[in-house]
Design an enzyme around this catalytic site. Structure first.
Site, PDB file in Angstrom:
ATOM      1  N   ARG A 155      -9.702   7.783  -0.695  1.00  0.00           N
ATOM      2  CA  ARG A 155     -10.588   8.211   0.401  1.00  0.00           C
ATOM      3  C   ARG A 155     -11.491   9.346  -0.042  1.00  0.00           C
ATOM      4  NH1 ARG A 155      -8.767   6.230   5.693  1.00  0.00           N
ATOM      5  NH2 ARG A 155     -10.471   7.467   6.514  1.00  0.00           N
TER       6      ARG A 155
ATOM      7  N   ARG B 245      -7.228  12.526   1.073  1.00  0.00           N
ATOM      8  CA  ARG B 245      -6.113  13.044   1.896  1.00  0.00           C
ATOM      9  C   ARG B 245      -4.764  12.518   1.433  1.00  0.00           C
ATOM     10  NH1 ARG B 245      -7.121   9.663   7.439  1.00  0.00           N
ATOM     11  NH2 ARG B 245      -9.153  10.620   7.292  1.00  0.00           N
TER      12      ARG B 245
ATOM     13  N   HIS C 131       0.859   6.196   1.845  1.00  0.00           N
ATOM     14  CA  HIS C 131       1.577   7.158   2.681  1.00  0.00           C
ATOM     15  C   HIS C 131       2.728   7.856   1.969  1.00  0.00           C
ATOM     16  CE1 HIS C 131      -1.203   6.492   5.703  1.00  0.00           C
ATOM     17  NE2 HIS C 131      -0.842   5.250   5.960  1.00  0.00           N
TER      18      HIS C 131
ATOM     19  N   GLU D 199     -10.861  -9.688   3.356  1.00  0.00           N
ATOM     20  CA  GLU D 199      -9.586  -9.282   3.924  1.00  0.00           C
ATOM     21  C   GLU D 199      -9.798  -9.192   5.430  1.00  0.00           C
ATOM     22  OE1 GLU D 199      -7.605  -5.781   2.389  1.00  0.00           O
ATOM     23  OE2 GLU D 199      -6.385  -5.628   4.181  1.00  0.00           O
TER      24      GLU D 199
ATOM     25  N   GLU E 172      -8.885   0.224  -2.712  1.00  0.00           N
ATOM     26  CA  GLU E 172      -9.757   0.250  -1.527  1.00  0.00           C
ATOM     27  C   GLU E 172     -10.669   1.465  -1.628  1.00  0.00           C
ATOM     28  OE1 GLU E 172      -7.294   0.541   1.885  1.00  0.00           O
ATOM     29  OE2 GLU E 172      -6.406  -1.425   1.605  1.00  0.00           O
TER      30      GLU E 172
ATOM     31  N   ARG F 258       2.582  18.892   1.569  1.00  0.00           N
ATOM     32  CA  ARG F 258       3.047  20.147   0.970  1.00  0.00           C
ATOM     33  C   ARG F 258       2.284  20.504  -0.306  1.00  0.00           C
ATOM     34  NH1 ARG F 258       8.150  21.719   3.035  1.00  0.00           N
ATOM     35  NH2 ARG F 258       8.011  23.439   1.568  1.00  0.00           N
TER      36      ARG F 258
ATOM     37  N   ASN G 112       0.852  -1.189   0.000  1.00  0.00           N
ATOM     38  CA  ASN G 112       0.000   0.000   0.000  1.00  0.00           C
ATOM     39  C   ASN G 112       0.897   1.251   0.000  1.00  0.00           C
ATOM     40  OD1 ASN G 112      -1.439   2.257   1.045  1.00  0.00           O
ATOM     41  ND2 ASN G 112      -3.055   0.892   1.741  1.00  0.00           N
TER      42      ASN G 112
ATOM     43  N   HIS H 187      -5.838   3.450  -1.442  1.00  0.00           N
ATOM     44  CA  HIS H 187      -7.152   3.744  -0.860  1.00  0.00           C
ATOM     45  C   HIS H 187      -7.571   5.135  -1.307  1.00  0.00           C
ATOM     46  CE1 HIS H 187      -9.715   3.949   3.121  1.00  0.00           C
ATOM     47  NE2 HIS H 187     -10.417   4.237   2.045  1.00  0.00           N
TER      48      HIS H 187
ATOM     49  N   HIS I 128      -3.552  -4.805   7.860  1.00  0.00           N
ATOM     50  CA  HIS I 128      -3.695  -3.645   8.749  1.00  0.00           C
ATOM     51  C   HIS I 128      -2.786  -3.801   9.967  1.00  0.00           C
ATOM     52  CE1 HIS I 128      -5.192  -0.017  10.506  1.00  0.00           C
ATOM     53  NE2 HIS I 128      -5.875   0.198   9.402  1.00  0.00           N
ATOM     54  N   GLY I 129      -1.851  -2.875  10.074  1.00  0.00           N
ATOM     55  CA  GLY I 129      -0.958  -2.864  11.237  1.00  0.00           C
ATOM     56  C   GLY I 129       0.139  -3.914  11.190  1.00  0.00           C
TER      57      GLY I 129
ATOM     58  N   THR J 194      -6.849   6.240  10.438  1.00  0.00           N
ATOM     59  CA  THR J 194      -6.761   5.164   9.450  1.00  0.00           C
ATOM     60  C   THR J 194      -8.018   4.327   9.600  1.00  0.00           C
ATOM     61  OG1 THR J 194      -5.429   3.286   8.678  1.00  0.00           O
ATOM     62  CG2 THR J 194      -5.446   3.683  11.054  1.00  0.00           C
ATOM     63  N   THR J 195      -8.214   3.351   8.703  1.00  0.00           N
ATOM     64  CA  THR J 195      -9.421   2.527   8.764  1.00  0.00           C
ATOM     65  C   THR J 195      -9.469   1.813  10.115  1.00  0.00           C
ATOM     66  OG1 THR J 195      -8.974   2.131   6.429  1.00  0.00           O
ATOM     67  CG2 THR J 195     -10.767   0.882   7.414  1.00  0.00           C
TER      68      THR J 195
ATOM     69  N   GLY K 157       1.161  -1.496   4.342  1.00  0.00           N
ATOM     70  CA  GLY K 157       1.516  -0.158   3.911  1.00  0.00           C
ATOM     71  C   GLY K 157       2.460   0.573   4.830  1.00  0.00           C
ATOM     72  N   HIS K 158       1.953   0.969   5.986  1.00  0.00           N
ATOM     73  CA  HIS K 158       2.669   1.913   6.837  1.00  0.00           C
ATOM     74  C   HIS K 158       4.069   1.439   7.205  1.00  0.00           C
ATOM     75  CE1 HIS K 158       3.544   4.165  10.573  1.00  0.00           C
ATOM     76  NE2 HIS K 158       3.021   5.143   9.874  1.00  0.00           N
TER      77      HIS K 158
HETATM   78  N1  PXP Z   1      -5.911  -3.155   4.502  1.00  0.00           N
HETATM   79  C1  PXP Z   1      -6.833  -2.168   4.572  1.00  0.00           C
HETATM   80  C2  PXP Z   1      -8.245  -2.497   4.199  1.00  0.00           C
HETATM   81  C3  PXP Z   1      -6.483  -0.858   4.945  1.00  0.00           C
HETATM   82  O1  PXP Z   1      -7.414   0.097   4.994  1.00  0.00           O
HETATM   83  C4  PXP Z   1      -5.125  -0.591   5.233  1.00  0.00           C
HETATM   84  C5  PXP Z   1      -4.725   0.794   5.602  1.00  0.00           C
HETATM   85  O2  PXP Z   1      -4.935   1.654   4.531  1.00  0.00           O
HETATM   86  C6  PXP Z   1      -4.208  -1.644   5.134  1.00  0.00           C
HETATM   87  C7  PXP Z   1      -4.620  -2.914   4.797  1.00  0.00           C
HETATM   88  C8  PXP Z   1      -2.745  -1.430   5.392  1.00  0.00           C
HETATM   89  O3  PXP Z   1      -2.560  -1.113   6.722  1.00  0.00           O
HETATM   90  P1  PXP Z   1      -1.121  -0.635   7.200  1.00  0.00           P
HETATM   91  O4  PXP Z   1      -0.863   0.671   6.541  1.00  0.00           O
HETATM   92  O5  PXP Z   1      -1.285  -0.518   8.684  1.00  0.00           O
HETATM   93  O6  PXP Z   1      -0.147  -1.677   6.790  1.00  0.00           O
END
Ligand code: PXP
Length: 242
Positions: free
Chosen positions: A44, A48, A9, A151, A69, A17, A6, A42, A190-191, A99-100, A212-213
């Site tokens: 949104r 953002r 970010h 997911e 997403e 900026r 993902n 994603h 996620h996470g 975040t979600t 992602g993060h």
């Molecule tokens: N899956 C979904 C559905 C999400 O919304 C996100 C965050 O955008 C992720 C996975 C990835 O999460 P992370 O950025 O914490 O890895």
């Protein structure tokens, strides 16, 4: 195990900026070079991070490997139908959240909205995945809606302390097995980080991770190619050793 990276970010930094750099599409190219099987973005409601033009450019270079997403909302569903990424993951979305925060609400009106969105996307020939909490009843509803995949939200697993993590992992594993038994493809995300990804990657029926993060954070110091290579190793090692 497919690794989807993902790149939202990267766009978050650019939007801080309102500039043209860093470019999330360039990040996607480098993520692929590092071993990503696909790219997740994603779109949104408040735009953002990822913008419509990012998605259009991304699809030009990697149509088959894009997981978009979106919330089950008219604006973004219309864009998905027009641009036809290979896969759309429906996610809940609140404007004020960082975040979600949780999985889709599949009760009452939420069920009607998500069900209608799945039907629309299927009619457009788009593979559908539903981002849900690891709860048995919710997985059963996803199968009834004829989504292609779920997911599983790994947020609670990721946030759990050492003693609670095993319980969360068992919960994820049971729901993953139920989903597979009901004919759903199993994704998770996620996470997830370099440290906690192993046990989730080792869930046998899980076939796709969205991360992602943690990867973008590592990329700031190591570069995107290396950051993805390192995650690829963490995921593949867990699969071999399970
Ligand atoms: N899956 C979904 C559905 C999400 O919304 C996100 C965050 O955008 C992720 C996975 C990835 O999460 P992370 O950025 O914490 O890895």
């Amino acid at each position: 195990m497919r690794l989807f990276v993902n790149v939202d970010h990267v766009a978050t930094v650019r939007e801080a900026r309102r500039s043209v750099e860093p470019d999330p599409v360039e990040a996607a190219v480098l993520a692929k070079a590092g071993g990503a099987d696909g790219i997740t973005v994603h779109l949104r409601e408040d735009r953002r991070h990822i913008q419509d033009h990012d998605l259009e450019r991304l699809l030009e270079i990697a149509r088959g490997g894009v997981n978009l997403e979106v919330a089950a909302e008219e604006d973004v569903l219309t864009i998905a139908e027009r641009l036809r990424p290979a896969q759309v993951t429906l996610v809940p979305e609140k404007r004020e959240e960082i975040t979600t925060e949780g999985g889709l609400d599949l009760g009452g009106r939420g069920l009607d909205r998500v069900g209608a969105a799945v039907a629309r996307l299927r009619a457009a020939g788009i593979r559908t995945s539903l981002f849900v909490d690891p709860v048995r009843e919710v997985i059963e509803v996803c199968a009834e809606l004829q989504a292609d995949a779920v997911e599983l939200h790994t947020g609670e697993y990721s946030n759990a302390n050492d003693s609670a993590r095993e319980t969360q992992l068992i919960r994820l594993t049971h729901c993953a097995e139920l989903a597979a038994k009901l004919g759903l493809a199993v994704h998770a995300g996620h996470g997830l980080t370099y440290e906690n990804v192993g046990p989730v990657a080792a869930i046998e029926v899980c076939e796709e991770l969205n991360i992602g993060h943690s990867i973008v954070s590592r990329a700031i110091f190591a570069g995107m190619v290396r950051a993805v290579e390192e995650m690829r190793i963490a995921v593949d090692t867990a699969r071999v050793e399970r």
